[in-house]
Design a protein around this motif. Sequence first.
Motif, PDB file in Angstrom:
ATOM      1  N   ARG A  27       0.830  -1.206   0.000  1.00  0.00           N
ATOM      2  CA  ARG A  27       0.000   0.000   0.000  1.00  0.00           C
ATOM      3  C   ARG A  27       0.867   1.260   0.000  1.00  0.00           C
ATOM      4  NH1 ARG A  27      -4.650   0.042   4.037  1.00  0.00           N
ATOM      5  NH2 ARG A  27      -5.680  -0.878   2.249  1.00  0.00           N
ATOM      6  N   ASP A  28       1.908   1.282   0.840  1.00  0.00           N
ATOM      7  CA  ASP A  28       2.802   2.443   0.882  1.00  0.00           C
ATOM      8  C   ASP A  28       3.556   2.605  -0.438  1.00  0.00           C
ATOM      9  OD1 ASP A  28       1.993   3.037   3.448  1.00  0.00           O
ATOM     10  OD2 ASP A  28       3.691   2.026   4.401  1.00  0.00           O
ATOM     11  N   ALA A  29       3.979   1.488  -1.019  1.00  0.00           N
ATOM     12  CA  ALA A  29       4.687   1.536  -2.302  1.00  0.00           C
ATOM     13  C   ALA A  29       3.762   2.049  -3.399  1.00  0.00           C
ATOM     14  CB  ALA A  29       5.228   0.161  -2.658  1.00  0.00           C
ATOM     15  N   ALA A  30       2.515   1.584  -3.409  1.00  0.00           N
ATOM     16  CA  ALA A  30       1.548   2.031  -4.416  1.00  0.00           C
ATOM     17  C   ALA A  30       1.289   3.523  -4.267  1.00  0.00           C
ATOM     18  CB  ALA A  30       0.247   1.245  -4.284  1.00  0.00           C
ATOM     19  N   ARG A  31       1.208   3.999  -3.042  1.00  0.00           N
ATOM     20  CA  ARG A  31       1.008   5.433  -2.788  1.00  0.00           C
ATOM     21  C   ARG A  31       2.195   6.239  -3.319  1.00  0.00           C
ATOM     22  NH1 ARG A  31      -0.178   5.352   2.648  1.00  0.00           N
ATOM     23  NH2 ARG A  31      -2.333   4.973   2.083  1.00  0.00           N
ATOM     24  N   LYS A  32       3.411   5.738  -3.083  1.00  0.00           N
ATOM     25  CA  LYS A  32       4.607   6.429  -3.561  1.00  0.00           C
ATOM     26  C   LYS A  32       4.627   6.471  -5.091  1.00  0.00           C
ATOM     27  CE  LYS A  32       8.489   5.828  -1.383  1.00  0.00           C
ATOM     28  NZ  LYS A  32       9.755   5.241  -0.855  1.00  0.00           N
ATOM     29  N   MET A  33       4.265   5.350  -5.736  1.00  0.00           N
ATOM     30  CA  MET A  33       4.233   5.296  -7.200  1.00  0.00           C
ATOM     31  C   MET A  33       3.209   6.289  -7.742  1.00  0.00           C
ATOM     32  SD  MET A  33       4.568   1.156  -7.595  1.00  0.00           S
ATOM     33  CE  MET A  33       4.371   1.054  -9.357  1.00  0.00           C
ATOM     34  N   ALA A  34       2.057   6.381  -7.085  1.00  0.00           N
ATOM     35  CA  ALA A  34       1.013   7.313  -7.533  1.00  0.00           C
ATOM     36  C   ALA A  34       1.478   8.754  -7.384  1.00  0.00           C
ATOM     37  CB  ALA A  34      -0.267   7.076  -6.736  1.00  0.00           C
ATOM     38  N   GLU A  35       2.135   9.070  -6.274  1.00  0.00           N
ATOM     39  CA  GLU A  35       2.628  10.433  -6.054  1.00  0.00           C
ATOM     40  C   GLU A  35       3.668  10.830  -7.092  1.00  0.00           C
ATOM     41  OE1 GLU A  35       4.056  10.366  -2.049  1.00  0.00           O
ATOM     42  OE2 GLU A  35       2.040  10.400  -1.168  1.00  0.00           O
ATOM     43  N   LEU A  36       4.512   9.867  -7.488  1.00  0.00           N
ATOM     44  CA  LEU A  36       5.553  10.138  -8.476  1.00  0.00           C
ATOM     45  C   LEU A  36       5.034  10.032  -9.907  1.00  0.00           C
ATOM     46  CD1 LEU A  36       8.480   8.126  -6.838  1.00  0.00           C
ATOM     47  CD2 LEU A  36       8.261  10.617  -6.945  1.00  0.00           C
ATOM     48  N   GLY A  37       3.840   9.453 -10.069  1.00  0.00           N
ATOM     49  CA  GLY A  37       3.275   9.288 -11.402  1.00  0.00           C
ATOM     50  C   GLY A  37       4.024   8.266 -12.234  1.00  0.00           C
ATOM     51  N   VAL A  38       4.502   7.189 -11.588  1.00  0.00           N
ATOM     52  CA  VAL A  38       5.255   6.154 -12.303  1.00  0.00           C
ATOM     53  C   VAL A  38       4.567   4.806 -12.169  1.00  0.00           C
ATOM     54  CG1 VAL A  38       7.445   7.343 -12.009  1.00  0.00           C
ATOM     55  CG2 VAL A  38       6.747   5.667 -10.306  1.00  0.00           C
ATOM     56  N   GLY A  39       4.815   3.935 -13.129  1.00  0.00           N
ATOM     57  CA  GLY A  39       4.219   2.609 -13.103  1.00  0.00           C
ATOM     58  C   GLY A  39       5.162   1.547 -12.595  1.00  0.00           C
ATOM     59  N   ALA A  40       6.397   1.937 -12.250  1.00  0.00           N
ATOM     60  CA  ALA A  40       7.370   0.972 -11.742  1.00  0.00           C
ATOM     61  C   ALA A  40       8.421   1.697 -10.911  1.00  0.00           C
ATOM     62  CB  ALA A  40       8.050   0.243 -12.900  1.00  0.00           C
ATOM     63  N   LEU A  41       8.893   1.021  -9.889  1.00  0.00           N
ATOM     64  CA  LEU A  41       9.987   1.543  -9.072  1.00  0.00           C
ATOM     65  C   LEU A  41      10.907   0.391  -8.691  1.00  0.00           C
ATOM     66  CD1 LEU A  41       8.340   4.014  -6.504  1.00  0.00           C
ATOM     67  CD2 LEU A  41       9.939   4.587  -8.339  1.00  0.00           C
ATOM     68  N   PRO A  42      12.201   0.679  -8.583  1.00  0.00           N
ATOM     69  CA  PRO A  42      13.112  -0.370  -8.128  1.00  0.00           C
ATOM     70  C   PRO A  42      12.898  -0.660  -6.644  1.00  0.00           C
ATOM     71  CG  PRO A  42      14.304   1.667  -8.598  1.00  0.00           C
ATOM     72  CD  PRO A  42      12.885   1.899  -8.961  1.00  0.00           C
ATOM     73  N   ILE A  43      13.173  -1.895  -6.257  1.00  0.00           N
ATOM     74  CA  ILE A  43      13.107  -2.296  -4.851  1.00  0.00           C
ATOM     75  C   ILE A  43      14.530  -2.355  -4.322  1.00  0.00           C
ATOM     76  CG2 ILE A  43      12.468  -4.145  -3.248  1.00  0.00           C
ATOM     77  CD1 ILE A  43      10.399  -5.055  -5.374  1.00  0.00           C
ATOM     78  N   CYS A  44      14.773  -1.711  -3.185  1.00  0.00           N
ATOM     79  CA  CYS A  44      16.102  -1.703  -2.588  1.00  0.00           C
ATOM     80  C   CYS A  44      16.051  -2.282  -1.184  1.00  0.00           C
ATOM     81  CB  CYS A  44      16.652  -0.287  -2.499  1.00  0.00           C
ATOM     82  SG  CYS A  44      16.953   0.457  -4.092  1.00  0.00           S
ATOM     83  N   GLY A  45      17.132  -2.915  -0.802  1.00  0.00           N
ATOM     84  CA  GLY A  45      17.272  -3.384   0.564  1.00  0.00           C
ATOM     85  C   GLY A  45      17.740  -2.235   1.441  1.00  0.00           C
ATOM     86  N   SER A  46      17.961  -2.502   2.700  1.00  0.00           N
ATOM     87  CA  SER A  46      18.407  -1.459   3.619  1.00  0.00           C
ATOM     88  C   SER A  46      19.791  -0.942   3.254  1.00  0.00           C
ATOM     89  CB  SER A  46      18.398  -1.982   5.057  1.00  0.00           C
ATOM     90  OG  SER A  46      19.215  -3.131   5.151  1.00  0.00           O
TER      91      SER A  46
END
Length: 143
Positions: A27-46
């Motif tokens: 849910r948080d990732a989807a919110r971030k994608m919507a705010e940035l207007g992107v359909g994909a984001l890379p996943i990073c570890g700590s």
Amino acid sequence: MRAIPTTTAREMMTPDATCVKASETVRDAARKMAELGVGALPICGSDEKLKGMLTDRDIVLKVVAKGLDPAECRVSDLAQDEIVYVRADAEADEVLDVMSEHRIRRVPVIDSHVLVGIIAQADVARALPDRKVGDLVGAVSAD
């Protein structure tokens, strides 16, 4: 035919190296994608190292279709097996080839296994001034 000037991925990437943490909820990732207007984001570890990519399609197909709760499901559960990225020293043509081969419009830039930026279709268009944007769109999104 004019030679295309060599432009590296680092030179054409967007300055924002935004990624979603593997530990974040979908849910948080989807919110971030919507705010940035992107359909994909890379996943990073700590450690900021690339762990995979999250797409809006993953969210729909893997979370919604299975009836999972996006507020409970973690991004790490959706990480793609194949990690698609370009090296920071890759040239514009190489980036376009990767985008075309994998049918993606944004690709993370990696330097020594660390995420340093993201290249979007528009970045490639600017790096290849002799090509029409329409040609790039067709090359990247053609089935």
